[in-house]
Scaffold this motif. Structure first.
Motif, PDB file in Angstrom:
ATOM      1  N   ILE A  26       0.857  -1.189   0.000  1.00 28.02           N
ATOM      2  CA  ILE A  26       0.000   0.000   0.000  1.00 28.02           C
ATOM      3  C   ILE A  26       0.888   1.231   0.000  1.00 28.02           C
ATOM      4  O   ILE A  26       1.415   1.645   1.041  1.00 28.02           O
ATOM      5  N   ASP A  27       1.097   1.822  -1.156  1.00 26.28           N
ATOM      6  CA  ASP A  27       2.004   2.956  -1.293  1.00 26.28           C
ATOM      7  C   ASP A  27       1.334   4.252  -0.868  1.00 26.28           C
ATOM      8  O   ASP A  27       0.220   4.565  -1.293  1.00 26.28           O
ATOM      9  N   LYS A  29      -0.014   5.334   1.880  1.00 22.09           N
ATOM     10  CA  LYS A  29      -1.223   5.325   2.725  1.00 22.09           C
ATOM     11  C   LYS A  29      -0.860   4.885   4.138  1.00 22.09           C
ATOM     12  O   LYS A  29      -1.461   3.984   4.710  1.00 22.09           O
ATOM     13  N   VAL A  33      -2.826   2.246   6.851  1.00 21.34           N
ATOM     14  CA  VAL A  33      -2.153   1.031   7.329  1.00 21.34           C
ATOM     15  C   VAL A  33      -2.071   1.047   8.847  1.00 21.34           C
ATOM     16  O   VAL A  33      -2.320   0.029   9.516  1.00 21.34           O
ATOM     17  N   GLY A  55      -7.732   0.340  -3.524  1.00 18.07           N
ATOM     18  CA  GLY A  55      -6.883  -0.498  -2.684  1.00 18.07           C
ATOM     19  C   GLY A  55      -7.493  -0.959  -1.387  1.00 18.07           C
ATOM     20  O   GLY A  55      -6.769  -1.391  -0.481  1.00 18.07           O
ATOM     21  N   LYS A  56      -8.820  -0.922  -1.264  1.00 18.16           N
ATOM     22  CA  LYS A  56      -9.461  -1.354  -0.011  1.00 18.16           C
ATOM     23  C   LYS A  56      -9.170  -2.822   0.266  1.00 18.16           C
ATOM     24  O   LYS A  56      -8.695  -3.192   1.350  1.00 18.16           O
ATOM     25  N   MET A  58      -6.942  -4.679  -1.178  1.00 17.62           N
ATOM     26  CA  MET A  58      -5.497  -4.892  -1.142  1.00 17.62           C
ATOM     27  C   MET A  58      -4.941  -4.662   0.257  1.00 17.62           C
ATOM     28  O   MET A  58      -4.094  -5.428   0.748  1.00 17.62           O
ATOM     29  N   LEU A  59      -5.433  -3.615   0.944  1.00 16.08           N
ATOM     30  CA  LEU A  59      -4.986  -3.348   2.314  1.00 16.08           C
ATOM     31  C   LEU A  59      -5.367  -4.501   3.235  1.00 16.08           C
ATOM     32  O   LEU A  59      -4.549  -4.969   4.040  1.00 16.08           O
ATOM     33  N   THR A 153     -14.878  -4.106   3.623  1.00 13.77           N
ATOM     34  CA  THR A 153     -14.833  -3.010   2.661  1.00 13.77           C
ATOM     35  C   THR A 153     -16.243  -2.740   2.177  1.00 13.77           C
ATOM     36  O   THR A 153     -17.088  -3.646   2.121  1.00 13.77           O
ATOM     37  N   MET A 179      -9.601   5.190   1.935  1.00 15.04           N
ATOM     38  CA  MET A 179      -8.269   5.087   1.344  1.00 15.04           C
ATOM     39  C   MET A 179      -7.912   6.362   0.593  1.00 15.04           C
ATOM     40  O   MET A 179      -6.815   6.887   0.731  1.00 15.04           O
ATOM     41  N   PRO A 182      -4.473   7.642  -4.686  1.00 12.66           N
ATOM     42  CA  PRO A 182      -3.036   7.843  -4.450  1.00 12.66           C
ATOM     43  C   PRO A 182      -2.567   9.134  -5.106  1.00 12.66           C
ATOM     44  O   PRO A 182      -3.190   9.622  -6.056  1.00 12.66           O
TER      45      PRO A 182
END
Length: 323
Positions: A26-27, A29, A33, A55-56, A58-59, A153, A179, A182
Motif C-alpha cells: 500500500i504505497d 497510505k 495502514v 486499494g481497499k 489490497m490493504l 470493505t 483510502m 493515491p
C-alpha cells in the motif's frame, strides 16, 4: 489469549515489521495502514469505505498476509445467505444427528469484501460474531478463533447495488477509514511495479497469531488516567448534546475510543494515554456511528466530521490530563 509478557522493544519491533510489510503493498497510505493495525491490536474491527479500485481489498489482504493466522475471505453478494457466513447444521444419516459445519467467519482474520452489497439479513449475521467472538446456530454457541478481526470493505451508498449498513452494524466497527486516491508519484510507482507482478505474492508473515495475542496484551496494559477517561466521556457526551447531530456516540464508542487510544499510545512508544491520542482518533472511531440532524448542511465539508472537530475545540481538557 497468550499471557506471556513482551517488552516495549519487542512490541515496537513487531509493530514496525507489520507496518513495513503492509506498506510495501500500500504505497503512500501510512495512516490507513496504521489504522488497520490499531484495530487488530485493540481487538476491534475495521470498515474501509471508498470508491472501487483504490486499494481497499489490497490493504485487507496485505494485513492478513503479514500475519501467520487463519484467513478467510467472504465476497458479499446479493445472493449470499446468513448460513454461508456463520455456518449451518447438517444431518448426518450415519450418526443420526446434526453436525455443525462452520461458515466462512471461522477464521482469525476475516475479509468481508463489499459488505454492503448483500442484504441486511446477511449483514446482520456478523453482529454476534463481531461483538462476542462467537456465533449461535440452532441454539448452540460456537466460539470463534482468538484473536479475531473483521476487515470489511464497502462502496459508497450512491454506487449501484448497495445496501446501507444499519446503525447497529456500523457500531460494531471500531473504526471507519477511507483510502482516497493515491498521489501522482505513488500511482506512477504502482504502474511500474505492478504491470507484471502482484506484490501480494511477495509478502511473507512477519508475526504469528501468538505474537499478536502478546501484543494485544501489551496494549491492554497501557495506562489511562481517570482524567483522560473523564475527557473521553466528555467528548462522547458532547456528541449526544450537539444540536447538529441527530444520533450521538454510544457507550460502546467511548469504550472503543479508549481501547484504540491505548494502541495508538503504544505505537508512539508510550505506556500511557494522553488527550491527543483521543483527538487523533475521534473522527475514525466516532464519525460512522453518528447521524447529522435533519436539514444540517455544510458546504464543502462532511457535517459529522465538522461537528466532531468543533467538539474537540469546545470540550475542555482536564488540567490533570495534559501531562
Amino acid at each position: 489469549m497468550d499471557d506471556t509478557r513482551i517488552t516495549a522493544e519487542q512490541f515496537a519491533t513487531q509493530t514496525s515489521s507489520i507496518l513495513e510489510s503492509v506498506g510495501e503493498v500500500i504505497d503512500g497510505k501510512e495512516e490507513a495502514v496504521r489504522s488497520a493495525l490499531v484495530c487488530l491490536l485493540a481487538e476491534g474491527h475495521l470498515l474501509i469505505e471508498d470508491v472501487p479500485g483504490v486499494g481497499k481489498t489490497m490493504l485487507a489482504r496485505a494485513l492478513a498476509a503479514s500475519v501467520d493466522a487463519s484467513v478467510r475471505r467472504i465476497q458479499f453478494t446479493p445472493d449470499l445467505l446468513p448460513g454461508d457466513v456463520t455456518g449451518v447444521s447438517v444431518y448426518n444419516p450415519v450418526d443420526r444427528e446434526f453436525e455443525f459445519k462452520p461458515g466462512a467467519v471461522f477464521a482469525q482474520i476475516v475479509l468481508a469484501d463489499e459488505i454492503n452489497r448483500s442484504s441486511p439479513k446477511t449483514q446482520s449475521a456478523l453482529l454476534e460474531a463481531m461483538e462476542e467472538g462467537q456465533v449461535t446456530v440452532d441454539g448452540r454457541t460456537h466460539p470463534l478463533p482468538d484473536p479475531f478481526l473483521v476487515v470489511a470493505t464497502q462502496n459508497p451508498l450512491e454506487m449501484e447495488g448497495t445496501y446501507a449498513l444499519p446503525e447497529a452494524q456500523r457500531d460494531r466497527f471500531m473504526m471507519r477509514i477511507s483510502m482516497g486516491y493515491p498521489d501522482a508519484a505513488a500511482e506512477a510507482l504502482m504502474l511500474r511495479q505492478r504491470d507484471s507482478v502482484n506484490p501480494l505474492t511477495a509478502i511473507r508473515p512477519v508475526v504469528d497469531a501468538a505474537a499478536i495475542s502478546r501484543m494485544i496484551g501489551w496494549a491492554r496494559s497501557v495506562h489511562v488516567s481517570p482524567a483522560v477517561e473523564e475527557y473521553a466521556v466528555a467528548l462522547a457526551h458532547a456528541t449526544r448534546n450537539d444540536p447538529s447531530l441527530h444520533l450521538g456516540a454510544s457507550p460502546r464508542a467511548t469504550l472503543q475510543l479508549v481501547r484504540a487510544a491505548k494502541v495508538w499510545a503504544a505505537l508512539e512508544g508510550r505506556e500511557f494515554v494522553i488527550p491527543d491520542d483521543l483527538t487523533a482518533l475521534i473522527v475514525p472511531v466516532f464519525a460512522h456511528r453518528l447521524l447529522p440532524a435533519r436539514g444540517v448542511h455544510r458546504a464543502g465539508a462532511q457535517p459529522v466530521e465538522t461537528a466532531l472537530r468543533q467538539i474537540v475545540e469546545r470540550v475542555r481538557v482536564p488540567l490533570t490530563a495534559r501531562s
